[in-house]
Structure formats: C-alpha cells, structure tokens
Motif scaffolding. Structure first.
Motif, mmCIF file in Angstrom:
data_model
loop_
_atom_site.group_PDB
_atom_site.id
_atom_site.type_symbol
_atom_site.label_atom_id
_atom_site.label_comp_id
_atom_site.label_asym_id
_atom_site.label_seq_id
_atom_site.Cartn_x
_atom_site.Cartn_y
_atom_site.Cartn_z
ATOM 1 N N ASP A 7 0.808 -1.227 0.000
ATOM 2 C CA ASP A 7 0.000 0.000 0.000
ATOM 3 C C ASP A 7 0.839 1.274 0.000
ATOM 4 O OD1 ASP A 7 -2.260 -1.465 -0.032
ATOM 5 O OD2 ASP A 7 -2.663 -1.333 2.131
ATOM 6 N N ASP A 8 2.098 1.145 0.447
ATOM 7 C CA ASP A 8 2.965 2.331 0.482
ATOM 8 C C ASP A 8 3.532 2.670 -0.887
ATOM 9 O OD1 ASP A 8 2.882 2.799 3.309
ATOM 10 O OD2 ASP A 8 4.110 0.991 3.547
ATOM 11 N N LEU A 9 3.379 1.753 -1.847
ATOM 12 C CA LEU A 9 4.054 1.922 -3.134
ATOM 13 C C LEU A 9 3.135 2.539 -4.172
ATOM 14 C CD1 LEU A 9 5.891 -1.538 -3.327
ATOM 15 C CD2 LEU A 9 6.706 0.594 -2.320
ATOM 16 N N THR A 10 3.755 3.238 -5.112
ATOM 17 C CA THR A 10 3.006 3.742 -6.254
ATOM 18 C C THR A 10 2.628 2.541 -7.127
ATOM 19 O OG1 THR A 10 5.045 3.981 -7.477
ATOM 20 C CG2 THR A 10 4.283 5.916 -6.277
ATOM 21 N N PRO A 11 1.585 2.673 -7.949
ATOM 22 C CA PRO A 11 1.170 1.518 -8.774
ATOM 23 C C PRO A 11 2.313 0.931 -9.593
ATOM 24 C CG PRO A 11 -0.453 3.265 -8.908
ATOM 25 C CD PRO A 11 0.696 3.817 -8.105
ATOM 26 N N GLY A 12 3.192 1.780 -10.084
ATOM 27 C CA GLY A 12 4.320 1.303 -10.879
ATOM 28 C C GLY A 12 5.210 0.370 -10.072
ATOM 29 N N LYS A 13 5.533 0.794 -8.861
ATOM 30 C CA LYS A 13 6.398 -0.028 -7.998
ATOM 31 C C LYS A 13 5.640 -1.226 -7.462
ATOM 32 C CE LYS A 13 9.683 3.486 -6.556
ATOM 33 N NZ LYS A 13 9.482 4.862 -6.117
ATOM 34 N N ARG A 14 4.346 -1.073 -7.243
ATOM 35 C CA ARG A 14 3.560 -2.166 -6.678
ATOM 36 C C ARG A 14 3.551 -3.375 -7.628
ATOM 37 N NH1 ARG A 14 -2.001 0.031 -5.346
ATOM 38 N NH2 ARG A 14 -0.702 1.669 -4.459
ATOM 39 N N ALA A 15 3.636 -3.087 -8.918
ATOM 40 C CA ALA A 15 3.616 -4.174 -9.899
ATOM 41 C C ALA A 15 4.880 -5.020 -9.782
ATOM 42 C CB ALA A 15 3.494 -3.595 -11.308
ATOM 43 N N ARG A 16 5.975 -4.386 -9.400
ATOM 44 C CA ARG A 16 7.244 -5.116 -9.220
ATOM 45 C C ARG A 16 7.865 -4.693 -7.895
ATOM 46 N NH1 ARG A 16 7.495 -3.909 -14.728
ATOM 47 N NH2 ARG A 16 7.563 -5.771 -16.065
ATOM 48 N N PRO A 17 7.307 -5.169 -6.782
ATOM 49 C CA PRO A 17 7.704 -4.612 -5.477
ATOM 50 C C PRO A 17 9.137 -4.951 -5.060
ATOM 51 C CG PRO A 17 6.200 -6.470 -5.196
ATOM 52 C CD PRO A 17 6.240 -6.176 -6.665
ATOM 53 N N PHE A 18 9.730 -5.953 -5.697
ATOM 54 C CA PHE A 18 11.088 -6.332 -5.274
ATOM 55 C C PHE A 18 12.159 -5.823 -6.228
ATOM 56 C CE2 PHE A 18 8.251 -9.445 -3.311
ATOM 57 C CZ PHE A 18 8.514 -9.114 -1.997
ATOM 58 N N GLU A 19 11.749 -5.029 -7.194
ATOM 59 C CA GLU A 19 12.736 -4.467 -8.105
ATOM 60 C C GLU A 19 13.102 -3.065 -7.667
ATOM 61 O OE1 GLU A 19 11.898 -4.658 -12.296
ATOM 62 O OE2 GLU A 19 11.542 -6.820 -12.144
ATOM 63 N N THR A 20 14.378 -2.871 -7.399
ATOM 64 C CA THR A 20 14.870 -1.533 -7.079
ATOM 65 C C THR A 20 15.985 -1.227 -8.063
ATOM 66 O OG1 THR A 20 16.355 -2.536 -5.462
ATOM 67 C CG2 THR A 20 14.310 -1.627 -4.614
#
Lengths: 442, 244
Positions: free
Chosen positions: A235-248
């Motif tokens: 929930d803390d992530l933007t939709p873009g990051k939420r789609a790939r939560p482990f990619e930094t």
C-alpha cells in the motif's frame, strides 16, 4: 600459505598462515597444531579474525543448504555472505531479520560477533534469529547447538568471536517482507537531548538510528539526524512499484582505486562534512521511500572505502553505555571528541535492547560508534573515551576493537572471566584463539 | 521450456561459480564428475539459491567407453555443455614417469574430447546447442615447466577448433576458453602475477557472456592474448634456451 591479513580497519596487519578449506575434514585436520581462528569476509575492524599460527578463511564453505518457506528458515554454511542471502531471497519476499551496516559479512561472522542492526531496540541481535548452529569443537566433532540443546555452547557461540569452535553451518530465520523498499522518516535534532528524546518518541519504529555530529561544541553539541524506517507494504508503493515490489534500481558499486593520503580526512574536512550532513538532513526531513540498499548499506556503495583513511589504517571506537547513565555518558564522550578538535567523520548513535549471547556486545542503553584515522592523537583520545565508558558502566564492541588494553577490557567485562573459564573447561583455549583473544586474555 | 546446462568436472571453484551463474539465470543444472556425491551440497545450494532443477551425475573422463551411456542417461540433452575436466599432475613426475604423463593426457585431452564428441553428435542431430571447452594458455606453446599438461591442452584446443568448424553450419556453437591463472583451491600457494590472475567468478562471467554472444576463443583476462602472442612469436632457437 602465509599471507598478510588485516581487519577492515587495516591495522594491525599480521602475517598469517592461511587455510582455505572446502571440506570439514580439512578443518578437522588442522586442529591441534597450535591455536586457530575462523575468518569470514574480514569485516571485523581489528584483530578478531587474525591468528599468525593459523587463520581459517571460511569463504570457500559458502553453500546454502535448504530453505523452508513455511518457517522462513534458511540453512546455510558459515561462509555465505549476507549479500548473497539478500540476492537469493529478497526477490522471493524475504529479508534478513537483522543486518549490520554492511552486507559483506558472512553468516558465520555475523553469529560470532552477534551483530546488531537498526532494529535492535525492537528485535534484538542477529542471534535472536539463529535457530541452531553447527560448531566444530576442539576434538573435531561437530556439535549442533540451539537454545534447548547444548544451550551453554549456543549462548557462548553467539558473540563468542569464534573462540568456542569453528562455526560451520546455521539455521537463520528470515523475515517476510512485502517489498524491497523502506519508508524512511528523517528528523533533525538540534542538540543531544533533542536527539535522545527522539529515540524515546520514535521507539516504536522498527528501524531507528542516528547520525550524530561530534565536531560541534556549545549549544549544538550532539546535534544529529535520526533516521527511522520500516519495510514498505504494498500500500505504500506507487502503482508502478507495486507491480514489481522487489525491483529496485541497481546501485553501481564504485571502488576507491588508491589509498587516499591520511591528510584527506582531517579536522577541517570532518567539520565541513558534518556541517553539510546536518544541513542536508535538516532540509530533507520528512518521509521518503528509499531502496533497501541505500537505507541499510550506504557505505557499501564504495567497495573499499576503508582506503579513504590512508595506508596507516583507521580505528573504529564503539561502546555501549547502560540506559541509566546513558545521557551523561554519551554527552561526556561527544564533549571529549568535540573538544579534541579532531571530530570523527562518521559517528553513529543508536539505542540498543538487551543482549542474547554470553559475550554479546549489546545491552539496554546507547551505543556510539566513531571512526578515527590511526595516529598517536587518536590513540590518546580513544584512551580517554575508554575511561569515560568505564566510568559510566559501559562496554566495548569486540568486532570493532583493535587496540583495547587488557586491563580496560577486563574492567568493562565482568563476563570475560566466566567466558574464559568456560573455554578452558571445554578445552577450547589453546585450540581456538585470535590475536584479539590473546591481547585481551579471553 | 527451461534450458539446461551440463557441467563436466563440477568439483572446482570455477565450476561452482559457473553453475551458480547459470542457475541464477533460470537454467536447470546437471553436475557431473567422478564422485557425484561430492556435488550434493552444491545441488542443494543451487536449488536453495535459485529454486531451479539441479542434479548430479557420475562421469568418469578416463572411461570413454561409458561416455555414450552417460550422455544418454542425462535427463535431457543440455542446451549448453561446459567441460572443466583436466588434470595437471606434477610436471616433474609426468616427465620422470611417462605413464603418469599419459594419465594427465587422457584426463585432459582424450576424456574431454570423447564426451564432447558424443554431446556434439546429439546437438548436431537436434540442430542447436553450445559446447564450451575449458582449455588453457598452457596449450598455446609447449614449455619445459608443464609441457605434458600443455600438450594435452594443445590437442584439446585443436579438437575444439575443428569441432567448431564442423558444426558452424549445423546450429551448434563451440567456445574455447583459456582462463590463464585462476585464484582457486588448485593454485593456492602459487605466487601468480595479479594482472594475469582471474578469480573463479570472472571465469564464470566470461563463459556466460561468451556463450550468450557466440564468441569463439576467449582469454578470461584479455592481457593473456598479448602475453601468449609474444610467447608464441619467440623464435625456437631462442625459445628453447629460455626458462619460462
């Protein structure tokens, strides 16, 4: 084979006979011809993993043996690096339960030093997440120990600096996370009292650590930047990051190609750096989403930053002062450093919770870590810091130590005598030992 | 479909690093060697780190009569086969006892060539695949200090070159790898010059990149290409008097 080794501080340097075993049998065969010490990735700062007679480099024993997604327990050999655990398991939603400020330490080293992280005030040290340890004893037999089985050996091995045998394997309980991001909360504190008040006000934050300015005297003494954090939920992530939560974004590791002259980090650059750091922190106060690598391991971005202190090496002084005397003790330490006019570059302050191992460093209180280039003035200054630590009932972190006098150590460590006696009784003395254990009489 | 890699002679640090790299890219990994039980911890490691299919298989380079059966018994014909097999022995012993020398030659040339030949035939029939032979700079020119091993590697290098030529139009690629000095368990205690000494991870990275890019002959440290060009160009009347 003889190699000149040192810890991360690059002092002392000792010519050591080095064995790089690939099998347990090779370690067993090396037992009993004088004392030996197991060495991980050489990130202890001083002489904890040096033994001229025999240093056993465990990096060749680096297999991961199994993972149970039900319990989160990873079984692995001692030479596995924490960075390898992150690389293998963060993409699957697991992170280290506790991590020190560098990911380039081995599992065995993390256990031997019972390392702590920014979550110590909540979760305790690394050892709190170690289910079991396989230790090779003086006779070459391998003993599995855990809280409920060979409990004495377990408690002595956590934080026992490799002096109870060679740590071969362990079971480590990983932490499930929803993303590779950290919600970081930055707060500036204009002086030491404000900073320590912040520790109390933010004590419920899972991660909490502060950088503290040890160059400024007067009203701004002990000013600092507190950095709290928690693992970001989806929930803390933007939709873009939420789609790939482990990619930094991959951080490119840089190197320091040469030793800087010792002059590079001097009192003027230290003061300028600390002032800039404070201003920057105050400006960026608030909440931000930070990737795990930048949050937990800012210094790992420069692979060999220890060369910044020049060829002579450097010391890290780290002590902990019990809560009751914490404010007075930390103030006295910072006052002494600031008054010396030789402020330390990187000073880190953190509140710790209770300890787990028989010789583990943490206790309920405040810990302060300071870097100093190796020089006559810094050695004199650290002796004064030793005295202040003793006067306030504190103790010292062996993973950082390269220079403590035996008398000082013994005064600080009421536990040392019991530890040394238990070692003798178990037949460990003379079989397992390091330059540090010789120096301190452990 | 999951791709698979076969690693022959999986006991070395180079092989371990290579197996881990391929596993991290999602390949199923087959580890082969004379004592496959030695690879069980590595199999566990690959499964744990990368959640891939991994297995170990008995393979004896010195028993070429069994190589066809070995290849046929694999779970699949691999997409990539990498052969690290070889034995250096001690040059002094190899020179004093020619039978010891013969064993080095068989383990370093005959065995690897034989198993790659079986794999090549399978891949040729399928019309795809990559074979990687880990040869050596020692094969570029025979020197007094290790010509037994060097001659076997020279034979292996020539074999790989011919195999590459034969299969070039058949969809099968052959890579020759010359690692140079590698800091591993095998070279511990040797004082090797730093700019010419790679670590096991570098070898793995170089192999993976060479396979991906379809390179033919690689020196892991590029400086070796220059060093060997010089060594090869020294006229024989001078060369024979040198201590190299």
């Amino acid at each position: 084979m003889i190699e000149t080794l040192s810890g991360w501080g690059r002092t002392p340097r000792i010519a050591c006979d080095v064995l790089r075993p690939r099998t347990e049998a090779q370690i067993a065969a090396a037992l009993g011809r004088g004392s030996l010490i197991a060495r991980g990735n050489g990130r202890a700062y001083g002489d904890a993993a040096l033994n001229a007679g025999l240093t056993v480099d465990m990096r060749g024993m680096d297999h991961m043996l199994g993972f149970d997604p039900e319990t989160g327990v990873l079984e692995a050999e001692a030479g596995v690096l924490l960075s390898e655990i992150i690389a293998a398991f963060l993409p699957r939603g697991w992170f280290l339960p506790v991590t020190p400020g560098t990911k380039f330490v081995t599992l065995g080293g993390a256990i031997a030093a019972d390392v702590h992280g920014k979550n110590h005030h909540i979760d305790g040290s690394f050892g709190a997440f170690v289910d079991w340890i396989d230790v090779m004893g003086a006779d070459g037999d391998v003993i599995r120990c855990r809280k409920s089985e060979n409990g004495d050996l377990f408690r002595m091995t956590l934080g026992g600096m490799g002096l109870t045998g060679v740590i071969l394997r362990a079971g480590l309980r990983l932490r499930p996370v929803e993303s590779a991001w950290i919600v970081q909360e930055t707060t500036a504190a204009p002086d030491l009292d404000a900073l320590l008040n912040l520790f109390e006000a933010q004590a419920d934050r899972p991660y909490l650590v502060a950088w503290v300015d040890c160059t400024t005297r007067g009203a701004g003494l002990g000013r600092g930047i507190a950095m709290a954090g928690r693992h970001a939920a989806l929930d803390d992530l933007t939709p873009g990051k939420r789609a790939r939560p482990f990619e930094t974004p991959a951080r490119r590791a840089r190197r320091l190609p040469v030793d800087l002259p010792q002059l590079a980090l001097n009192r003027f650059t230290a003061r300028a750096f600390n002032a800039a750091y404070y201003r920057n922190g105050a400006r960026e106060a608030g909440t931000a989403l930070v990737d795990w690598d930048s949050y937990f391991y800012p210094l790992d971005a420069v692979l060999d930053w220890n060369r910044a202190y020049g060829r002579r090496g450097f010391y890290q002084f780290q002590c902990v002062i019990p809560l009751a005397q914490g404010r007075a003790g930390i103030r006295a330490l910072i006052e002494t450093v600031a008054a010396s006019g030789r402020g330390a570059f990187l000073s880190v302050l953190k509140q710790l919770g209770p300890s787990s191992g028989a010789l583990s460093f943490p206790m309920e209180g405040y810990t302060l870590a300071l870097d100093f280039p190796r020089a006559a003035w810094s050695e004199r200054l650290m002796e004064r810091l030793d005295s202040i630590t003793l006067a306030h009932g504190g103790r010292f972190y062996l993973a950082k130590d390269a220079r403590l006098a035996r008398g000082t150590f013994r005064s600080a460590e009421t536990r040392a005598q019991d530890f040394a006696e238990a070692r003798r009784a178990a037949g460990h003395s003379g079989v397992f030992g390091s330059a540090q254990s010789e120096r301190l009489g452990l | 479909m999951t791709k698979s890699v076969l690693i022959l002679g999986a006991g070395s640090d180079m092989a371990k690093a290579t197996a881990r790299l391929y596993a991290s890219k999602g390949y199923a990994v087959r580890l082969a060697g004379r004592s496959p039980e030695r690879f069980e911890t590595l199999v566990a490691d690959l499964r744990t780190r990368s959640d891939v299919d991994a297995s170990c298989h008995a393979f004896d380079a010195l028993a070429p009569e069994g190589h066809k059966a070995f290849v046929d018994a694999l779970p699949d014909l691999p997409d990539v086969a990498i052969c690290f097999v070889g034995a250096m022995g001690q040059q002094s012993e190899n020179a004093a006892d020619p039978l010891k020398g013969v064993e080095v030659m068989r383990a370093t040339f005959e065995g690897p060539a034989s198993v790659l030949a079986h794999l090549a035939n399978g891949m040729e029939a399928r019309g795809s695949g990559t074979l990687v032979g880990v040869s050596s700079v020692a094969g570029d020119r025979g020197r007094a200090t290790n010509y037994v091993y060097g001659s076997a590697k020279a034979g292996f290098t020539a074999f790989l070159s011919g195999l590459r030529n034969r299969l070039a139009k058949r969809g099968v690629h052959v890579v020759t790898v010359k690692p140079g000095f590698v800091a591993t368990a095998m070279t511990e205690g040797m004082d090797t010059p730093k700019p010419l000494t790679a670590d096991a991870q570098e070898v793995a990275d170089a192999i993976f990149a060479a396979v991906a890019k379809g390179r033919n002959i690689i020196y892991v440290r590029p400086l070796w290409r220059l060093v060997m060009a010089v060594i090869v160009s020294i006229p024989e009347p001078i060369f024979k008097k040198l201590n190299l």
